[in-house]
Design a protein around this motif. Structure first.
Motif, short mmCIF file in Angstrom:
data_model
loop_
_atom_site.label_atom_id
_atom_site.label_comp_id
_atom_site.label_asym_id
_atom_site.label_seq_id
_atom_site.Cartn_x
_atom_site.Cartn_y
_atom_site.Cartn_z
N VAL A 144 40.07 40.12 40.73
CA VAL A 144 39.41 38.92 41.19
C VAL A 144 40.05 37.61 41.02
CG1 VAL A 144 36.95 39.96 40.41
CG2 VAL A 144 38.38 38.58 38.94
N GLU A 145 39.70 36.81 42.00
CA GLU A 145 40.35 35.62 42.21
C GLU A 145 39.53 34.62 42.75
OE1 GLU A 145 44.67 34.30 43.83
OE2 GLU A 145 43.54 35.69 45.28
N ARG A 146 39.72 33.33 42.28
CA ARG A 146 38.87 32.14 42.84
C ARG A 146 40.03 31.36 43.56
NH1 ARG A 146 34.41 29.73 43.16
NH2 ARG A 146 33.96 27.58 43.04
N PRO A 147 40.28 31.51 44.93
CA PRO A 147 41.48 31.15 45.46
C PRO A 147 41.35 29.56 45.78
CG PRO A 147 40.26 32.37 47.03
CD PRO A 147 39.85 32.73 45.74
N ASP A 148 40.02 29.27 45.92
CA ASP A 148 39.92 27.64 46.09
C ASP A 148 38.71 27.30 45.56
OD1 ASP A 148 39.21 29.02 49.54
OD2 ASP A 148 37.70 28.38 47.65
N GLY A 149 38.05 26.27 45.96
CA GLY A 149 36.95 25.83 45.19
C GLY A 149 35.53 26.56 45.40
N SER A 150 35.65 27.13 46.58
CA SER A 150 34.38 27.76 46.89
C SER A 150 34.43 29.20 47.06
CB SER A 150 34.11 27.10 48.14
OG SER A 150 34.90 27.39 49.18
N ASN A 151 35.44 30.00 47.12
CA ASN A 151 35.40 31.38 47.47
C ASN A 151 35.79 31.97 46.05
OD1 ASN A 151 35.18 31.95 50.39
ND2 ASN A 151 36.55 30.22 50.38
N PHE A 152 35.24 33.23 45.95
CA PHE A 152 35.37 34.09 44.82
C PHE A 152 35.68 35.62 45.56
CE2 PHE A 152 35.47 35.95 40.77
CZ PHE A 152 34.42 36.77 40.49
N THR A 153 36.78 36.29 45.09
CA THR A 153 37.25 37.66 45.92
C THR A 153 37.46 38.65 44.80
OG1 THR A 153 39.68 36.99 45.67
CG2 THR A 153 38.33 36.03 47.88
N LEU A 154 37.05 39.79 45.27
CA LEU A 154 37.26 41.09 44.81
C LEU A 154 38.30 41.92 45.64
CD1 LEU A 154 36.60 43.27 42.41
CD2 LEU A 154 34.96 44.10 44.05
N LYS A 155 39.40 42.16 44.96
CA LYS A 155 40.30 42.86 45.81
C LYS A 155 40.31 44.40 45.00
CE LYS A 155 44.52 41.32 46.59
NZ LYS A 155 45.91 40.92 46.16
N ILE A 156 40.40 45.31 45.66
CA ILE A 156 40.62 46.87 45.48
C ILE A 156 42.21 47.35 46.10
CG2 ILE A 156 39.65 49.00 45.30
CD1 ILE A 156 36.88 47.95 45.92
N ARG A 157 42.98 47.34 45.38
CA ARG A 157 44.34 47.71 46.01
C ARG A 157 44.57 49.00 46.80
NH1 ARG A 157 45.12 45.16 40.84
NH2 ARG A 157 45.95 43.27 40.89
N SER A 158 43.95 49.96 46.32
CA SER A 158 44.35 51.28 46.86
C SER A 158 42.88 51.90 46.99
CB SER A 158 45.25 51.99 46.26
OG SER A 158 45.48 53.40 47.06
N THR A 159 42.10 51.88 47.89
CA THR A 159 40.72 52.44 47.91
C THR A 159 40.73 54.00 47.72
OG1 THR A 159 40.64 52.21 50.26
CG2 THR A 159 39.76 50.47 49.01
N LYS A 160 39.78 54.49 46.94
CA LYS A 160 39.53 55.79 46.99
C LYS A 160 38.00 55.95 47.49
CE LYS A 160 41.31 55.86 42.42
NZ LYS A 160 41.21 54.25 41.82
N LEU A 161 37.76 57.34 47.78
CA LEU A 161 36.54 58.02 48.32
C LEU A 161 35.35 57.46 47.63
CD1 LEU A 161 37.26 61.38 49.67
CD2 LEU A 161 37.32 59.02 51.18
#
Lengths: 118, 114
Positions: free
Chosen positions: A67-84
């Protein structure tokens, strides 16, 4: 009334691909969360985030997730290598952080992003 | 670990009838309790919450819930159901002495007959 927004509403990806789910929490909130709901199952906690770091995470939230808050408004969830088995509805939530430190306060949820992994 | 049980997977009521959705929790102390509603294609909307004080709490859309410590329950009620109340309802628990993760029940799907 302020609300949590999430984009995209539906994401389709191939197994092994990276995906980033985006959320804009309510502007004056201090805590941010990700939950997921696999079809037909319970809503499950993934992670909470405060002051630019993870404050708690569940067993589900393994090294494939970040997870990351890249700026003052967004909040992201990253899944690096997705599985079924990552196919699910992913909900972002935010809370004001009112009350005593470490105590639950009211979480407000976004509409969710449906992730389909093929 | 805390847990939440919603014994009724699906409930059907007629419009205008009263409604009670059951929620039982398992936790060593008094938790924070929430009811959320999820309409088709929508996110989770907070109906009401209990943190402390008066055990009967009022929420939005005419809903109320009563915390009963002796029964470890937090049942949701509405005196007269409207067709627009058809949705899935989730009870959730938060731990007062810990961090902020919510534990959800499995949900109750409400169908409203005309």
């Amino acid at each position: 009334e302020p609300e949590v927004t999430q984009t995209p509403s539906h994401q389709v990806t191939q197994m092994g691909q990276e995906v980033i789910l985006r959320c804009v929490p309510i502007s004056n909130h201090l805590y941010f969360y990700w939950y997921r709901q696999i079809l037909g199952q319970k809503v499950e906690f993934l992670v909470s985030f405060y002051n630019n770091e993870i404050s708690e995470k569940s067993e589900i939230f393994d090294d494939q997730f970040s997870v990351e808050r890249p700026d003052g408004s967004n909040f992201t969830l990253k899944i690096r290598s997705t599985k079924l088995e990552d196919s699910a509805m992913y909900f972002c939530a935010s809370s004001p952080g009112e009350g005593l430190a470490g105590h639950t306060d009211t979480q407000y949820f976004g509409p969710g992003t449906r992730l389909t992994v093929l | 670990a805390q847990s939440v049980t919603q014994p009724d997977i699906h409930i059907t009521v007629s419009e205008g009838a009263s409604l009670e959705l059951r929620c039982n929790y398992s936790y060593g102390a008094t938790p924070y309790l929430f009811w959320y509603v999820q309409s088709p294609g929508q996110g989770l909307q907070l109906l009401l919450k209990y943190f402390s004080g008066d055990t009967l709490v009022q929420g939005i859309k005419g809903f109320e819930a009563e915390f009963k410590r002796s029964q470890s329950s937090f049942n949701l009620r509405k005196p007269s159901v409207h067709w627009s109340d058809a949705a899935e309802y989730f009870c959730a628990v938060g731990r007062p002495s810990s961090a902020r993760q919510l534990t959800f029940g499995s949900g109750t799907q409400l169908t409203v007959l005309p």
